[in-house]
Design a protein around this motif. Structure first.
Motif, PDB file in Angstrom:
ATOM      1  N   GLY A 302       0.789  -1.226   0.000  1.00 48.16           N
ATOM      2  CA  GLY A 302       0.000   0.000   0.000  1.00 48.16           C
ATOM      3  C   GLY A 302       0.818   1.272   0.000  1.00 48.16           C
ATOM      4  N   LYS A 303       2.131   1.158  -0.170  1.00 46.01           N
ATOM      5  CA  LYS A 303       2.994   2.334  -0.200  1.00 46.01           C
ATOM      6  C   LYS A 303       2.935   2.982  -1.580  1.00 46.01           C
ATOM      7  CE  LYS A 303       7.791   3.820   0.579  1.00 46.01           C
ATOM      8  NZ  LYS A 303       7.377   4.900   1.483  1.00 46.01           N
ATOM      9  N   LEU A 304       2.838   4.293  -1.603  1.00 49.80           N
ATOM     10  CA  LEU A 304       2.757   5.029  -2.855  1.00 49.80           C
ATOM     11  C   LEU A 304       4.140   5.108  -3.492  1.00 49.80           C
ATOM     12  CD1 LEU A 304       0.990   6.744  -4.782  1.00 49.80           C
ATOM     13  CD2 LEU A 304       1.677   8.752  -3.426  1.00 49.80           C
ATOM     14  N   ILE A 305       4.247   4.639  -4.721  1.00 47.85           N
ATOM     15  CA  ILE A 305       5.496   4.678  -5.477  1.00 47.85           C
ATOM     16  C   ILE A 305       5.331   5.681  -6.616  1.00 47.85           C
ATOM     17  CG2 ILE A 305       7.183   3.355  -6.780  1.00 47.85           C
ATOM     18  CD1 ILE A 305       6.883   2.512  -3.843  1.00 47.85           C
ATOM     19  N   ILE A 306       6.235   6.651  -6.684  1.00 46.86           N
ATOM     20  CA  ILE A 306       6.171   7.697  -7.692  1.00 46.86           C
ATOM     21  C   ILE A 306       7.421   7.639  -8.557  1.00 46.86           C
ATOM     22  CG2 ILE A 306       6.025  10.187  -8.103  1.00 46.86           C
ATOM     23  CD1 ILE A 306       4.645  10.454  -5.409  1.00 46.86           C
ATOM     24  N   GLN A 307       7.223   7.718  -9.869  1.00 46.17           N
ATOM     25  CA  GLN A 307       8.332   7.675 -10.812  1.00 46.17           C
ATOM     26  C   GLN A 307       8.290   8.913 -11.701  1.00 46.17           C
ATOM     27  OE1 GLN A 307      10.836   5.337 -11.003  1.00 46.17           O
ATOM     28  NE2 GLN A 307      11.758   6.751 -12.488  1.00 46.17           N
ATOM     29  N   PRO A 308       9.326   9.766 -11.659  1.00 42.44           N
ATOM     30  CA  PRO A 308       9.326  10.955 -12.505  1.00 42.44           C
ATOM     31  C   PRO A 308       9.527  10.599 -13.976  1.00 42.44           C
ATOM     32  CG  PRO A 308      11.408  10.782 -11.341  1.00 42.44           C
ATOM     33  CD  PRO A 308      10.523   9.694 -10.800  1.00 42.44           C
ATOM     34  N   ARG A 309       8.918  11.400 -14.838  1.00 41.07           N
ATOM     35  CA  ARG A 309       9.043  11.198 -16.285  1.00 41.07           C
ATOM     36  C   ARG A 309       9.266  12.568 -16.927  1.00 41.07           C
ATOM     37  NH1 ARG A 309       4.673  11.451 -19.362  1.00 41.07           N
ATOM     38  NH2 ARG A 309       3.334  10.724 -17.639  1.00 41.07           N
ATOM     39  N   LYS A 310      10.399  12.708 -17.630  1.00 43.24           N
ATOM     40  CA  LYS A 310      10.758  13.984 -18.226  1.00 43.24           C
ATOM     41  C   LYS A 310       9.798  14.335 -19.357  1.00 43.24           C
ATOM     42  CE  LYS A 310      13.333  17.640 -18.843  1.00 43.24           C
ATOM     43  NZ  LYS A 310      13.269  18.730 -17.847  1.00 43.24           N
ATOM     44  N   VAL A 311       9.347  15.588 -19.361  1.00 49.25           N
ATOM     45  CA  VAL A 311       8.473  16.102 -20.415  1.00 49.25           C
ATOM     46  C   VAL A 311       9.275  17.092 -21.249  1.00 49.25           C
ATOM     47  CG1 VAL A 311       6.368  17.392 -20.921  1.00 49.25           C
ATOM     48  CG2 VAL A 311       6.434  15.821 -18.972  1.00 49.25           C
ATOM     49  N   VAL A 312       9.293  16.892 -22.545  1.00 53.23           N
ATOM     50  CA  VAL A 312      10.105  17.715 -23.436  1.00 53.23           C
ATOM     51  C   VAL A 312       9.332  18.919 -23.956  1.00 53.23           C
ATOM     52  CG1 VAL A 312      11.407  17.753 -25.601  1.00 53.23           C
ATOM     53  CG2 VAL A 312      11.510  15.744 -24.110  1.00 53.23           C
ATOM     54  N   GLU A 313       8.074  18.709 -24.328  1.00 50.96           N
ATOM     55  CA  GLU A 313       7.308  19.792 -24.932  1.00 50.96           C
ATOM     56  C   GLU A 313       5.827  19.641 -24.619  1.00 50.96           C
ATOM     57  OE1 GLU A 313       8.123  19.237 -29.103  1.00 50.96           O
ATOM     58  OE2 GLU A 313       6.461  17.803 -29.345  1.00 50.96           O
ATOM     59  N   HIS A 314       5.100  20.695 -24.910  1.00 50.89           N
ATOM     60  CA  HIS A 314       3.639  20.677 -24.807  1.00 50.89           C
ATOM     61  C   HIS A 314       3.084  21.052 -26.177  1.00 50.89           C
ATOM     62  CE1 HIS A 314       3.912  20.324 -20.444  1.00 50.89           C
ATOM     63  NE2 HIS A 314       4.826  21.272 -20.483  1.00 50.89           N
ATOM     64  N   ARG A 315       2.114  20.277 -26.625  1.00 53.77           N
ATOM     65  CA  ARG A 315       1.596  20.438 -27.980  1.00 53.77           C
ATOM     66  C   ARG A 315       0.070  20.477 -27.950  1.00 53.77           C
ATOM     67  NH1 ARG A 315       3.747  19.244 -33.055  1.00 53.77           N
ATOM     68  NH2 ARG A 315       5.641  18.476 -32.001  1.00 53.77           N
ATOM     69  N   TRP A 316      -0.485  21.504 -28.597  1.00 54.25           N
ATOM     70  CA  TRP A 316      -1.934  21.596 -28.755  1.00 54.25           C
ATOM     71  C   TRP A 316      -2.227  22.165 -30.144  1.00 54.25           C
ATOM     72  CZ3 TRP A 316      -5.806  19.758 -25.786  1.00 54.25           C
ATOM     73  CH2 TRP A 316      -7.103  20.150 -26.101  1.00 54.25           C
ATOM     74  N   LEU A 317      -2.866  21.353 -30.980  1.00 55.57           N
ATOM     75  CA  LEU A 317      -3.096  21.713 -32.379  1.00 55.57           C
ATOM     76  C   LEU A 317      -1.763  22.090 -33.018  1.00 55.57           C
ATOM     77  CD1 LEU A 317      -6.463  23.705 -31.966  1.00 55.57           C
ATOM     78  CD2 LEU A 317      -6.125  21.274 -32.499  1.00 55.57           C
ATOM     79  N   ASN A 318      -1.635  23.296 -33.540  1.00 50.73           N
ATOM     80  CA  ASN A 318      -0.384  23.676 -34.196  1.00 50.73           C
ATOM     81  C   ASN A 318       0.542  24.478 -33.291  1.00 50.73           C
ATOM     82  OD1 ASN A 318      -1.934  25.950 -34.070  1.00 50.73           O
ATOM     83  ND2 ASN A 318      -1.518  26.651 -36.164  1.00 50.73           N
ATOM     84  N   LYS A 319       0.223  24.524 -31.991  1.00 48.25           N
ATOM     85  CA  LYS A 319       1.035  25.264 -31.031  1.00 48.25           C
ATOM     86  C   LYS A 319       1.930  24.310 -30.251  1.00 48.25           C
ATOM     87  CE  LYS A 319       1.995  29.010 -28.478  1.00 48.25           C
ATOM     88  NZ  LYS A 319       2.571  30.264 -28.998  1.00 48.25           N
ATOM     89  N   VAL A 320       3.238  24.580 -30.218  1.00 44.81           N
ATOM     90  CA  VAL A 320       4.192  23.744 -29.493  1.00 44.81           C
ATOM     91  C   VAL A 320       5.140  24.651 -28.711  1.00 44.81           C
ATOM     92  CG1 VAL A 320       5.982  21.972 -29.655  1.00 44.81           C
ATOM     93  CG2 VAL A 320       4.110  21.998 -31.316  1.00 44.81           C
ATOM     94  N   ILE A 321       5.319  24.350 -27.421  1.00 44.20           N
ATOM     95  CA  ILE A 321       6.295  25.087 -26.614  1.00 44.20           C
ATOM     96  C   ILE A 321       7.138  24.089 -25.832  1.00 44.20           C
ATOM     97  CG2 ILE A 321       4.733  27.058 -26.372  1.00 44.20           C
ATOM     98  CD1 ILE A 321       4.380  26.192 -23.403  1.00 44.20           C
ATOM     99  N   PRO A 322       8.393  24.426 -25.521  1.00 40.03           N
ATOM    100  CA  PRO A 322       9.208  23.536 -24.687  1.00 40.03           C
ATOM    101  C   PRO A 322       8.697  23.511 -23.256  1.00 40.03           C
ATOM    102  CG  PRO A 322      10.364  25.585 -25.093  1.00 40.03           C
ATOM    103  CD  PRO A 322       9.128  25.622 -25.946  1.00 40.03           C
ATOM    104  N   SER A 323       8.777  22.367 -22.614  1.00 35.62           N
ATOM    105  CA  SER A 323       8.414  22.271 -21.210  1.00 35.62           C
ATOM    106  C   SER A 323       9.585  22.697 -20.347  1.00 35.62           C
ATOM    107  CB  SER A 323       7.997  20.834 -20.863  1.00 35.62           C
ATOM    108  OG  SER A 323       7.417  20.784 -19.575  1.00 35.62           O
TER     109      SER A 323
END
Length: 462
Positions: A302-323
């Motif tokens: 029952g211990k909460l295990i958290i694993q980080p995951r690197k995010v490179v960018e954010h994309r919505w339709l034709n808009k993209v920005i670096p995270s």
């Protein structure tokens, strides 16, 4: 004089405190005259241990300020007795005593219309006319007396095109006063230069606003339905909205201003891109600032295990920005980002209610979710509460501070001791420092009026 709560005293006169100088005094009790013209305060000198009574009256622009202090006494009861004995004399000569000699020419008034009715922001109309928001109106009426309109357009924008942004500035003002800061109003930018004795810090306020097209028309925000659409909205669209506001402020290069150079500089932000969006924005903000998302599961125990995951960018339709806003060039000059999901008009309404302001007909019910103190909890807990005489709330409640791991001038957490503080570690994990106090993540406030009238019942976000 009759006793009042600290919350009411703060709402009426907390803005006159002298920031770091107040550490020399310990406030013990607060009072108000029957006619409301005088406030009383009993303080203890921390060095000598003796007590003094202080009288405050409204100056020529309606700000409560010090007008008289009694002698010092060994016991607080003696100071109070002397304060009460001197009250009638001050009431009799109030007009002569209340002038301070340094008042501006006219009192600031947020509610005297400066724009045509057709241009009024609907939230301003609700605030200025609705009985349900009379606690907020009375509270803001006290606060506005201390406002200095440096750029000359605050009131006009508060009434029309930038109500939310200007209200957020007022929230930050209240937050700073509550945390013992004195404010320097000598400069147009950034919005606040404040000193609490720990350090002088600079804060610029900004908001995420509705998207507009080339003709200035508002583009309807996304309406996610499926779980996949909701995830994309939270982790792609909202980070892009935050990125637009924060990068715009980063380009202002406030750290190059002589009065900001070498000091911690923070951005305070709120999401107003659509009704209620601030309730969900926290997820996207954290991902965008640090450039990390997190997968989680519970192990067999029952211990909460958290694993980080690197995010490179954010994309919505034709808009993209670096995270990763804090990874951007020159972002090392930004010490932290401040966010409070409940920094809205409804917080002002609740704080006014706590201060016993507004119509006696107003009742409120607040419900939502809050941070769970269980270290193995993956979900917040729900809450619902009726605002009654025992209800308490502070301006700091709900405040989150995201510290920049690359900050050239880090922000000391001691500036906002009751906030939730986030710090990114080298392994991508975010460590959250929190005292375990009630911390709402989102809420709605139901406003009720005891007598039936049109508009007498409603649900308000925040």
């Amino acid at each position: 004089m009759h006793p009042i709560t600290l919350a009411r005293f703060d709402a009426l006169a907390g803005y006159c405190r002298f920031g770091p100088a107040m550490v020399l005094l310990e406030e013990g009790a607060w009072y108000e005259s029957a006619d409301g013209h005088l406030l009383g305060l009993i303080v203890r000198d921390r060095q000598d241990g003796d007590y003094q009574g202080i009288l405050l009256a409204r100056d020529r622009v309606e700000r409560f300020r010090w007008v008289h202090g009694t002698d010092f006494f060994d016991e607080p009861e003696q100071a109070l007795a002397e304060l009460q004995a001197q009250e009638p004399g001050f009431i009799a000569r109030l007009e002569q005593e209340r002038g301070q000699g340094d008042e501006p020419a006219a009192a600031m008034d947020f509610f005297a219309l400066r724009v045509p009715q057709a241009r009024l922001h609907p939230n301003f109309t609700t605030l200025s006319e609705g009985e349900g928001y009379s606690p907020a109106r009375e509270l803001i009426s006290s606060m506005m007396r201390w406002h200095e309109d440096i750029d000359g357009n605050y009131v006009e924008q508060f009434q029309s095109t930038a109500f939310d942004a200007r209200l957020l500035e007022l929230y930050v003002f209240a937050l700073l006063v509550e945390n013992g800061f004195s404010l320097d109003h000598a400069h147009e930018a950034p919005d606040y230069l404040a000193n609490d004795g720990i350090a002088e810090i600079a804060i610029e306020v900004t908001t995420c606003n509705p998207t507009v097209d080339g003709n200035g028309n508002v583009v309807p925000p996304p309406q996610p339905v499926s779980l996949e659409e909701q995830a994309a909205y939270l982790k792609e669209y909202i980070p892009i909205k935050f990125g637009s506001a924060l990068i715009s402020k980063l380009r202002k290069r406030y750290w190059e201003l002589p009065h900001v150079a070498g000091k911690p500089l923070a951005f305070a932000i709120q999401d107003f891109h659509s009704p209620g969006s601030m309730m969900y924005a926290r997820t996207g903000l954290g991902i965008y600032l640090y450039g990390y998302d997190y997968d989680w599961h519970h192990d067999a125990d029952g211990k909460l295990i958290i694993q980080p995951r690197k995010v490179v960018e954010h994309r919505w339709l034709n808009k993209v920005i670096p995270s990763g806003f804090f990874d951007l060039p020159e972002a090392e000059h930004i010490s932290a980002v401040l966010f409070n999901n409940s920094a809205t008009l409804n917080k002002f309404n609740r704080m006014g209610f706590v201060a016993r302001m507004g119509s006696a007909n107003v009742r409120m019910i607040r419900s939502g979710t809050a941070l769970n103190p269980d270290p193995d909890a993956a979900e917040p807990f729900g809450f619902a509460m009726v605002l009654d005489e025992d209800y308490d709330e502070t301006w700091s409640e709900g405040l989150e501070v995201y510290h920049n791991p690359r900050a050239r001038h880090p922000l000391d957490p001691g500036h906002f001791p009751s906030a939730v503080h986030h710090v990114l570690q080298a392994d991508g994990m975010t460590v959250t420092h929190w005292d375990g106090a009630f911390h709402p993540l989102k809420s709605v406030t139901q406003i009720l009026l005891r007598r039936s009238e049109p508009g007498g019942r409603g649900i308000a976000v925040g």
